[in-house]
Design a protein around this motif. Structure first.
Motif, short mmCIF file in Angstrom:
data_model
loop_
_atom_site.label_atom_id
_atom_site.label_comp_id
_atom_site.label_asym_id
_atom_site.label_seq_id
_atom_site.Cartn_x
_atom_site.Cartn_y
_atom_site.Cartn_z
N ARG A 107 0.85 -1.18 0.00
CA ARG A 107 0.00 0.00 0.00
C ARG A 107 0.89 1.24 0.00
O ARG A 107 2.02 1.20 0.51
N PRO A 108 0.40 2.35 -0.58
CA PRO A 108 1.27 3.52 -0.82
C PRO A 108 2.05 4.01 0.40
O PRO A 108 3.26 4.24 0.31
N TRP A 109 1.37 4.18 1.54
CA TRP A 109 2.08 4.69 2.71
C TRP A 109 3.15 3.71 3.19
O TRP A 109 4.23 4.13 3.62
N ALA A 110 2.84 2.43 3.13
CA ALA A 110 3.80 1.43 3.57
C ALA A 110 5.02 1.38 2.65
O ALA A 110 6.17 1.31 3.10
N VAL A 178 1.61 6.60 9.66
CA VAL A 178 0.31 6.79 9.00
C VAL A 178 -0.23 5.45 8.51
O VAL A 178 -1.43 5.15 8.68
N ALA A 179 0.63 4.62 7.93
CA ALA A 179 0.20 3.31 7.43
C ALA A 179 -0.34 2.45 8.56
O ALA A 179 -1.37 1.77 8.40
N ALA A 180 0.35 2.45 9.70
CA ALA A 180 -0.09 1.63 10.83
C ALA A 180 -1.48 2.02 11.30
O ALA A 180 -2.32 1.17 11.60
N ARG A 181 -1.75 3.31 11.33
CA ARG A 181 -3.06 3.78 11.81
C ARG A 181 -4.13 3.64 10.73
O ARG A 181 -5.26 3.24 11.01
N GLY A 184 -4.74 -0.26 10.01
CA GLY A 184 -5.03 -1.11 11.16
C GLY A 184 -4.01 -2.20 11.38
O GLY A 184 -4.35 -3.35 11.68
N ARG A 185 -2.73 -1.86 11.23
CA ARG A 185 -1.63 -2.82 11.36
C ARG A 185 -0.62 -2.33 12.37
O ARG A 185 -0.62 -1.16 12.74
N LEU A 186 0.28 -3.23 12.79
CA LEU A 186 1.40 -2.85 13.66
C LEU A 186 0.91 -2.02 14.85
O LEU A 186 1.25 -0.84 14.99
N ALA A 187 0.14 -2.66 15.71
CA ALA A 187 -0.56 -1.96 16.80
C ALA A 187 0.34 -1.10 17.69
O ALA A 187 -0.02 0.04 18.00
N ARG A 243 9.64 -3.92 17.17
CA ARG A 243 8.76 -4.66 18.08
C ARG A 243 7.41 -4.96 17.41
O ARG A 243 6.88 -6.07 17.53
N SER A 244 6.88 -3.99 16.69
CA SER A 244 5.58 -4.16 16.04
C SER A 244 5.63 -5.22 14.96
O SER A 244 4.74 -6.08 14.86
N VAL A 245 6.68 -5.18 14.12
CA VAL A 245 6.82 -6.14 13.03
C VAL A 245 7.02 -7.55 13.60
O VAL A 245 6.43 -8.53 13.11
N HIS A 246 7.85 -7.68 14.62
CA HIS A 246 8.09 -8.99 15.23
C HIS A 246 6.83 -9.55 15.86
O HIS A 246 6.51 -10.74 15.74
#
Length: 251
Positions: A107-110, A178-181, A184-187, A243-246
């Motif tokens: 996705r673009p932001w990611a 921005v991508a995480a929020r 809805g990923r990488l809380a 930490r989020s990715v792991h």
């Protein structure tokens, strides 16, 4: 019956293949997390100035002056810079390489965020090979030579590589937060990222203002403190990203 059995076997095979794919995907994501996490740790090596006798005033001087060619511990800090940059670059590159196999991450932001991390890493590694030749905030002769363009080409190029590194870091920090929020990923990043982004932007404004004032001959205005806060926040954000990715096994 033979047809049904064959179809059942095919379905089982596909299920196993899917399971292997998911396992491989999580494995590569955790490799990204390890590279980014280790890079974040190496990027904080400058805090060793607290216990080492560097002769550098951390409130007034550039962080890069620890790695200047005329510094006795310059080799140590150049090595840690290179290590941090290489690890972050490989982490960003691996995350980008995963994208074709994981459409949900494409996705673009990611994409922009991981590209920023890769740029940050490459430019940080380049910094180690383009060190300052002297300490402009401490040595008036060095500052005068720098202003007159009489320093080595590597000294002049350091400003470019440092600017690219921080640009990449800012792109990565903002875009992946921005991508995480948004997705809805990488809380953990979605939770703590916005505060870190705000603090990072404030520290960047402080640093750039202090550099402008120093260049204009109006003193350092705690340039070193601002820049150290800036790079510390980058390292903390990278740690949260790792930490989020792991934790979620995805990028």
């Amino acid at each position: 019956m033979r047809k049904n059995a064959a179809e059942g076997a095919g379905s089982t095979g596909r299920g196993k293949g899917t399971g292997r794919g998911k396992g491989t995907g999580k494995g590569s994501a955790r490799a990204v997390a390890a590279l980014i996490g280790l890079g974040a740790a190496a990027y904080t090596a400058w805090v060793l100035e607290v216990v080492l006798s560097t002769g550098v005033n951390p409130i007034e001087t550039y962080v890069s002056e620890l790695a200047a060619q005329d510094q006795p511990l310059g080799g140590l800090f150049r090595a840690t810079d290179f290590t941090a940059g290489l690890l972050a670059f490989l982490g960003g590159l691996l995350a980008l390489a995963r994208l074709p196999r994981h459409p949900e991450s494409r996705r673009p932001w990611a994409v922009a965020g991981w590209a920023g991390i890769a740029l940050f890493g490459a430019a940080t590694a380049a910094d180690a090979w383009l060190p300052l030749s002297c300490q402009p905030t401490v040595d008036p002769v060095c500052a005068a030579r720098e202003t007159a363009g009489l320093v080595p080409a590597t000294h002049q190029a350091h400003a470019v590589s440092s600017s690219l590194a921080m640009t990449g870091a800012l792109v990565g920090i903002v875009a992946l937060t921005v991508a995480a929020r948004r997705y809805g990923r990488l809380a953990p990043l979605a939770r703590f990222g916005p505060a870190l982004v705000a603090l990072e932007l404030l520290a960047t404004v402080w640093t750039l203002t202090a550099i402008a004032l120093f260049t204009a001959g109006h003193g350092t205005w705690a340039l070193g403190a601002g820049q150290r806060l800036q790079v510390l926040l980058v390292a903390i954000w990278l740690g949260v990203l790792a930490r989020s990715v792991h934790r979620e096994g995805r990028t």
